[in-house]
Design an enzyme around this catalytic site. Structure first.
Site, PDB file in Angstrom:
ATOM      1  N   MET A 127      24.534  34.574  70.561  1.00  0.00           N
ATOM      2  CA  MET A 127      25.040  34.138  71.867  1.00  0.00           C
ATOM      3  C   MET A 127      25.763  32.800  71.847  1.00  0.00           C
ATOM      4  SD  MET A 127      22.287  36.439  73.427  1.00  0.00           S
ATOM      5  CE  MET A 127      20.941  35.617  72.858  1.00  0.00           C
ATOM      6  N   GLU A 140      27.640  23.816  66.065  1.00  0.00           N
ATOM      7  CA  GLU A 140      28.592  23.789  64.961  1.00  0.00           C
ATOM      8  C   GLU A 140      28.299  22.627  64.027  1.00  0.00           C
ATOM      9  OE1 GLU A 140      30.184  26.455  67.977  1.00  0.00           O
ATOM     10  OE2 GLU A 140      29.243  24.493  68.122  1.00  0.00           O
ATOM     11  N   ASP A 194      22.357  24.646  46.025  1.00  0.00           N
ATOM     12  CA  ASP A 194      22.830  25.713  45.144  1.00  0.00           C
ATOM     13  C   ASP A 194      23.501  25.149  43.896  1.00  0.00           C
ATOM     14  OD1 ASP A 194      23.366  28.490  44.480  1.00  0.00           O
ATOM     15  OD2 ASP A 194      25.453  28.035  44.947  1.00  0.00           O
TER      16      ASP A 194
END
EC number: 4.6.1.17
Length: 159
Positions: free
Chosen positions: A76, A113, A127
């Site tokens: 949403m 964001e 990573d």
């Protein structure tokens, strides 16, 4: 504080908030977080000497991509026009800190964001360096992502 939860309709079903009637505003949100790493890994990042490559540049790209695709991963969340993204890394004595600033002109804010940019950017750091962090027992005793938070939010009427 309102008694209404705007992501739920009168029947209790999830819904996207209607922002159609809101005026456009210039909006900015800044989020920050960190990844704690061993001193040897922090030194390798600072010296750009990590086997997988340039950790901070790769993480910067990941953070920006995450900002641009937040609406696809957060239920949403509105797709908003991103007008600017700034990323800043600080390699300290105990951690790499990432700050992401996002700007938009629209009807809804850009905090999600900024938070997505931080968390994804820090995940990219992990990573890139996880092989450096593993100890002789196959554990990762130092590494931890945390303290992710919105540190600034502003709204001003668009002209």
């Amino acid at each position: 504080m309102t008694d209404e939860f705007t992501h739920v309709d009168e029947d209790g079903d999830a819904q996207m908030v209607d922002v159609g009637q809101k005026a456009d505003s210039r909006r900015r949100a800044v989020a920050r977080g960190e990844i704690r790493l061993s001193q040897s890994t922090l030194d390798a990042i600072a010296a750009d000497d990590v086997e997988k490559g340039d950790v901070l540049t790769t993480a910067r790209i990941g953070a920006i991509q995450a900002v641009k695709h937040t609406w696809e991963t957060i239920p949403m969340c509105h797709q908003i026009p991103i007008t600017n993204v700034e990323t800043g890394f600080e390699v300290g004595e105990e951690c790499v800190e990432l700050t992401v600033a996002v700007e938009t002109v629209g009807k809804t804010g850009c905090e999600m964001e900024a938070l997505e940019g931080v968390t994804t950017g820090l995940n990219v750091v992990w990573d890139m360096v996880k092989a450096n962090e593993k100890d002789e027992d196959g554990e990762y005793p130092t590494a931890a992502i945390g303290d992710v938070r919105v540190v600034e939010k502003s709204v001003e009427r668009a002209e």
